[in-house]
Design an enzyme around this catalytic site. Sequence first.
Site, PDB file in Angstrom:
ATOM      1  CD  GLU A 187      35.063  46.050  35.854  1.00 54.02           C
ATOM      2  OE1 GLU A 187      34.955  44.833  35.932  1.00 54.02           O
ATOM      3  OE2 GLU A 187      34.668  46.829  36.748  1.00 54.02           O
TER       4      GLU A 187
ATOM      5  CB  CYS B 113      43.009  42.461  36.677  1.00 50.97           C
ATOM      6  SG  CYS B 113      41.561  43.525  36.759  1.00 50.97           S
TER       7      CYS B 113
ATOM      8  NE  ARG C  64      37.137  38.367  39.715  1.00 50.20           N
ATOM      9  CZ  ARG C  64      37.959  37.760  38.848  1.00 50.20           C
ATOM     10  NH1 ARG C  64      38.801  36.846  39.253  1.00 50.20           N
ATOM     11  NH2 ARG C  64      37.922  38.096  37.560  1.00 50.20           N
TER      12      ARG C  64
ATOM     13  NE  ARG D 155      36.191  43.405  41.618  1.00 43.13           N
ATOM     14  CZ  ARG D 155      35.977  42.548  40.616  1.00 43.13           C
ATOM     15  NH1 ARG D 155      36.323  42.888  39.383  1.00 43.13           N
ATOM     16  NH2 ARG D 155      35.451  41.365  40.828  1.00 43.13           N
TER      17      ARG D 155
ATOM     18  CG  HIS E  97      28.190  29.388  47.314  1.00 44.91           C
ATOM     19  ND1 HIS E  97      27.488  29.370  48.482  1.00 44.91           N
ATOM     20  CD2 HIS E  97      27.927  30.567  46.744  1.00 44.91           C
ATOM     21  CE1 HIS E  97      26.821  30.480  48.592  1.00 44.91           C
ATOM     22  NE2 HIS E  97      27.063  31.216  47.548  1.00 44.91           N
TER      23      HIS E  97
ATOM     24  NE  ARG F 138      32.195  38.287  32.679  1.00 47.73           N
ATOM     25  CZ  ARG F 138      32.845  38.850  33.690  1.00 47.73           C
ATOM     26  NH1 ARG F 138      32.782  40.172  33.865  1.00 47.73           N
ATOM     27  NH2 ARG F 138      33.543  38.147  34.517  1.00 47.73           N
TER      28      ARG F 138
ATOM     29  CG  ASN G 169      37.079  39.078  32.305  1.00 50.80           C
ATOM     30  OD1 ASN G 169      37.934  38.879  31.457  1.00 50.80           O
ATOM     31  ND2 ASN G 169      37.153  38.621  33.534  1.00 50.80           N
ATOM     32  CG  ASP G 170      32.277  43.241  33.527  1.00 52.47           C
ATOM     33  OD1 ASP G 170      31.279  42.696  33.028  1.00 52.47           O
ATOM     34  OD2 ASP G 170      32.618  43.083  34.705  1.00 52.47           O
TER      35      ASP G 170
HETATM   36  C1  PEP Z   1      36.751  42.049  34.490  1.00 53.28           C
HETATM   37  O1  PEP Z   1      35.594  42.437  34.274  1.00 53.28           O
HETATM   38  O2  PEP Z   1      37.611  41.966  33.606  1.00 53.28           O
HETATM   39  C2  PEP Z   1      37.169  41.662  35.841  1.00 53.28           C
HETATM   40  C3  PEP Z   1      38.410  41.365  36.118  1.00 53.28           C
HETATM   41  O3  PEP Z   1      36.208  41.581  36.790  1.00 53.28           O
HETATM   42  P1  PEP Z   1      35.201  40.332  36.966  1.00 53.28           P
HETATM   43  O4  PEP Z   1      35.688  39.257  36.034  1.00 53.28           O
HETATM   44  O5  PEP Z   1      35.285  39.963  38.401  1.00 53.28           O
HETATM   45  O6  PEP Z   1      33.907  40.942  36.558  1.00 53.28           O
HETATM   46 MG    MG Z   2      34.273  42.930  35.885  1.00 52.23          MG
END
Ligand code: PEP
Ligand code: MG
Length: 754
Positions: free
Chosen positions: A610, A681, A475, A511, A368, A644, A633-634
């Site tokens: 993702e 994103c 988010r 999301r 947090h 990651r 990212n995912d």
């Molecule tokens: C991602 O996976 O790229 C993404 C934007 O979601 P998060 O980073 O919240 O998993």
């Molecule tokens: Mg993600």
Amino acid sequence: MSGLGISAPRLLLRKLHQVMAGHGDAEQRLNEIVRLIAGNMIAEVCSCYLRRAGDVLELYATEGLKKNSVHKTRLRFGEGLVGDIAAHARPLNLSDAQSHPQFAYRPETGEEEYHSLLGTPILRGGRLIGVLVVQNRTRRTYTEEEVEALQTVAMVVAELVSSEQMVSATEFSDTAGNATLPHHINGRILAEGLGAGTALLHEPRIEVVHAISNNRAKELARLNSAVNSLQSAVEKLLVATNTLFKDESKEIFEAYKMFAHDKGWLKKLQDAVNTGLTAEAAIKRVQDDTRARMKEITDPYLRERLSELDDLANRLYLHLDGRSQIDRRNLEKDTVVVARNMGAAELLDYDRRHLKAVVLVEGTRSSHVAIVARALGVPVVGQCADVLDAVEQGELILVDAEHGQVFLRPGEDVQQAFSRSLRQRAQRQAKYAALRDKPNISKDGVPLSLNVNAGLLIDIDHFPELGADGIGLFRTELQFMVRSQMPKIDEQTQLYSRVLDKMNGKPVIFRTLDIGGDKFLPYLKTKREENPALGWRAIRIGLDRPALLRSQLRALVQAAAGRELSLMFPMIAEVTEFLEAKAILNKEVERASQKKAGPPKKVNVGTMIEVPSIVWQLPHLLKEVDFISVGSNDLMQFFFAVDRGNPKISDRYDTLSPSLLMLLRNIADHCEQAGKPFSICGDIAGRPLEAMALLGLGYRNFSMSSETLGRVKEMALSTNIGKLENFVRGLCQSRDHSVRDQLRAFARDHSIII
Ligand code: PEP
Ligand code: MG
């Protein structure tokens, strides 16, 4: 062998009190203390080891071991059982000590005949100053009461050792010398940025000057009045309107309120005073217990709860004798707060103008405090294991949360280099601020959409300063993560509606809950998983627990009544998952049409990309969605099979690898053919060179963390996309590990600012 009776600690403490107040030099009194402990705990041996310079523990007093081993037997930290207790600063309770792998036999002590051992660290001001041990011939396990009694006695010994300076303080500074030398610690970046200031230890380090009370009634009264004062202070915190952070902090203080009234906790404190401790010592005792439990617990929810209790003990200590809480809001100069860990509420206690950075011993990016620090723009470096031992209150600390480094007592050269970095950062920010009102158009006139990622209301408060087109990724899980209970539908509705109000018609893409993996909800119990990133998370939870997804969709639909609603689902791996989720949404829209407030004016529903498998179903998916957004990212972690969150491998594959660029190009091509809007994103959208490559691949819509927007905008405004496209498409065919160098060279040759 019988254990220690409930009244025995009181008796023992009374006797210890007499010794402490009596005559004789410190060593004589220490000898008397170990004799008393051995007698009271019905132990054949009681020994006291004190810490000497160079992390050595020296036997200072013993009842039961050979007397001539005193001042001769020495153990290094980590050596033998005594060294183990010191190294981990935690008690050991062993019925058969000699079979323990750490056991180190010291013939001069004659301890071979003793089998069971109970030892506890002696701590003063959070530092280890010695180890206290009892031993018995028989194989026995010491009871919990005995462990507690020994810990209590250790506090008394700490008092004696420090007040009599049994080991000279200069011994440490003279020989080790470390305290005054520059020191550099590597940690993990939890919130990006740079900050410098004087160190402030977040935990007040409960100082127990006198552990034993001579007036129990008076100590109880002190404790009770501190408890009352704490309870009303927490109440006040709850009522106080923190305009910036009202909603998030309220939830957190609710949890504090619950603990401040917790009968079990209060009873433990009173019991400790009843055994003969002063109120300070009682608070310390109970806090030590909490900390010992925290060490054992891996469940993140329980750990978070225990750390709230730990904080409450610190707060209670500050309320003793009418001293109120440290007014953290009134920092007078630039400050770097150093803590073992911290709750988000505690971070909010500090005056933002002077809080320049935070350094934590623990902490993860999804804790947090890290989430809130990022929203507030406070740099945080976490996982700095030995920072609390190394830092002194009031000394200079430089925190480089761009590279995950902390500098204690920095030399002149490091200070100068850091000041340069701070100046450069400030100049960059001023330059980006000047770009804010310029339209988002590339050098050759291609319109772009530059958006930010958000998740807390405070992000939205800052939105107007950013010059962004909208929020490309909201988010929603962050709101769930900073609360101690599942928000009810009404609360969710209110929140989403406030987001839409504050955004005042600018686009927002919500999301749906993306929990699991590295994001956990304290109140949603899930089984531990072998591979959480590949486990029960995001839409998988939503579809398996439709009530959860339905309630969130209902809240979103209600909040957007009469307005436009855009939402997307995370971690969709195949089209059927999207259809299933969309069916739940449609039902909620249908339901809202029957209600007075009505449905949203328009609903745009999309999905994150993702999981690589969905890329192979894009022609089907694109017929069903209104838009897609690439969560790189995912997507990257699954594409390269690289966790990651694991620093050992997370940089192994480059974000500018030709294979990834080819995948991203493929997605863009499908969307263009289908005429469906697409955006990106993930973190790469916020890195200028990566974003430049994405422009070359056809991406025009980006959503990124707010602090990266200026850099990306500067790059985009200086880029001629027409020239770039052919070049980047060509690079996708490369067989290299990365095409970073080629892209950099292109940027240099074409005066693109990256
Ligand atoms: C991602 O996976 O790229 C993404 C934007 O979601 P998060 O980073 O919240 O998993
Ligand atoms: Mg993600």
